[in-house]
Design an enzyme around this catalytic site. Structure first.
Site, PDB file in Angstrom:
ATOM      1  N   ARG A 148     -14.072  32.176   0.030  1.00 15.43           N
ATOM      2  CA  ARG A 148     -15.271  33.330   0.611  1.00 15.43           C
ATOM      3  C   ARG A 148     -15.780  32.827   1.956  1.00 15.43           C
ATOM      4  O   ARG A 148     -15.903  31.555   2.151  1.00 15.43           O
ATOM      5  CB  ARG A 148     -16.462  33.248  -0.329  1.00 15.43           C
ATOM      6  N   LYS A 172     -19.309  30.244  -6.373  1.00  9.74           N
ATOM      7  CA  LYS A 172     -20.449  30.933  -7.156  1.00  9.74           C
ATOM      8  C   LYS A 172     -20.920  30.268  -8.287  1.00  9.74           C
ATOM      9  O   LYS A 172     -20.097  29.505  -9.150  1.00  9.74           O
ATOM     10  CB  LYS A 172     -20.123  32.489  -7.381  1.00  9.74           C
ATOM     11  N   HIS A 243     -13.982  39.258   3.923  1.00  7.93           N
ATOM     12  CA  HIS A 243     -13.490  39.216   2.610  1.00  7.93           C
ATOM     13  C   HIS A 243     -12.033  40.012   2.610  1.00  7.93           C
ATOM     14  O   HIS A 243     -11.259  39.761   1.429  1.00  7.93           O
ATOM     15  CB  HIS A 243     -14.314  40.267   1.631  1.00  7.93           C
ATOM     16  N   ARG A 246      -9.554  37.530   2.106  1.00 10.07           N
ATOM     17  CA  ARG A 246      -9.373  36.618   0.877  1.00 10.07           C
ATOM     18  C   ARG A 246      -8.672  37.737  -0.294  1.00 10.07           C
ATOM     19  O   ARG A 246      -7.774  37.325  -0.794  1.00 10.07           O
ATOM     20  CB  ARG A 246     -10.813  36.654   0.223  1.00 10.07           C
ATOM     21  N   HIS A 269     -12.631  32.832  -9.942  1.00 12.58           N
ATOM     22  CA  HIS A 269     -13.173  33.621 -10.801  1.00 12.58           C
ATOM     23  C   HIS A 269     -13.617  33.314 -12.231  1.00 12.58           C
ATOM     24  O   HIS A 269     -12.585  32.748 -12.655  1.00 12.58           O
ATOM     25  CB  HIS A 269     -12.278  34.950 -11.110  1.00 12.58           C
ATOM     26  N   TYR A 278      -6.371  42.855  -8.545  1.00 12.21           N
ATOM     27  CA  TYR A 278      -5.217  42.506  -7.697  1.00 12.21           C
ATOM     28  C   TYR A 278      -3.927  42.986  -8.228  1.00 12.21           C
ATOM     29  O   TYR A 278      -2.954  43.448  -7.348  1.00 12.21           O
ATOM     30  CB  TYR A 278      -5.277  41.160  -7.222  1.00 12.21           C
TER      31      TYR A 278
END
Length: 297
Positions: A148, A172, A243, A246, A269, A278
């Site tokens: 990110r 995150k 992004h 990514r 994730h 995806y």
């Protein structure tokens, strides 16, 4: 108390009592401001006069204004919280939002570059300059790792384990992960660290890998502007953001046979359902290739 006063009290409560961020308060304020403007057109001056039919009419009105689906969903969420507050404070006797369901969230597929477009983008910086060398290293690192942009700008020298082909990052939720990085990206990183970074640092100290002209860490906005600049130079017509690299990393690695669980770990994730988007992109790309190249498609 007037409608505006109660809205102001709610926003104050959300900030002080619930400790919500300034951006969240601003978004609540915008949603409630638009709702109150609608109520004025209907001569409604009391929250107790608002039932589920008023809410549904308002949502229909919002849709007719061509509001984005996710904006309408956000408005419903704001109203749900607000009327819950009015019930809690005994300003209303019945909550009209109880029988109002939220619209289903739209999940548009993210923009993805082809491998040819990625190569054009990576080749765009003038690597004979210190800034071009830095920018090539940035683009190569982003595409090689799927970082990110927030992770990239906070990347520190201690996070690089290039001799082992690895990068360490804090994603995150302060979730740490170790990501492999390919040889091409490592070569450009080493070239930047050897030749360009000392020139940007100018005998100063900084723990960050990527530096601006003043020897300080880059901002997310500066990365965004740089990518826009190189997208234009590469002649790419798509709307590309940091992004996008990514998304392209994830899509290309999946198309080349990566396992979904491995991709989940690489992207950081917490829920595999986030990674599954995806597979939809990959199927869409497969369909496009089929239609383009099959003689009877």
């Amino acid at each position: 108390m007037g409608l505006e006063t109660q809205v102001a009290d709610y926003l104050h409560y959300s900030q002080v009592e619930r400790g919500l961020s300034r951006n969240t308060i601003l978004s609540y304020n915008q949603d409630l401001k638009e709702f109150m403007a609608y109520l004025k057109t209907k001569d409604l001056s009391s929250w107790n006069k608002i039932d589920r039919f008023v809410i549904l009419d308002y949502l229909q009105y919002e849709n007719k204004q061509n509001k984005a689906r996710n904006s309408v969903i956000h408005a419903v969420s704001t109203l749900r919280r607000f009327f819950r507050y009015l019930m809690q404070e005994k300003f209303i006797s019945e909550n009209p939002m109880v029988q109002v369901s939220s619209p289903k969230q739209a999940h548009p597929l993210p923009q993805v570059l082809t491998e040819t477009e990625v190569n054009s983008l990576l080749d765009a910086p003038d690597t004979s300059t210190k800034y071009g060398c830095r920018d090539r290293a940035i683009l190569e690192t982003m595409y090689a790792t799927g970082l990110r942009v927030s992770e990239l700008v906070h990347l520190k020298l201690d996070d690089l384990h290039l001799e082992m082909g690895l990068i360490q990052t804090l994603g995150k939720g302060n979730k740490e992960r170790i990501i492999p990085i390919g040889d091409v990206a490592i070569d450009w990183l080493n070239r930047y660290l050897r030749d360009s970074r000392p020139q940007l640092l100018k005998n100063r100290q900084s723990p960050y890998v990527f530096l601006n002209a003043h020897g300080s860490g880059l901002s997310r906005q500066s990365i965004w502007k740089k990518i826009k600049q190189y997208v234009a130079l590469a002649g790419i017509k798509k709307d590309v953001t940091p992004h996008t690299l990514r998304h392209s990393f994830a899509t290309h690695i999946l198309e080349n046979g990566a396992d979904l669980r491995v991709l989940q770990e690489l992207l950081g994730h917490s829920d595999i359902s986030t990674t599954q988007i995806y597979t939809h992109i990959s199927k869409k790309r497969m369909t496009e290739v089929y239609r383009k190249y099959h003689p009877r498609a």
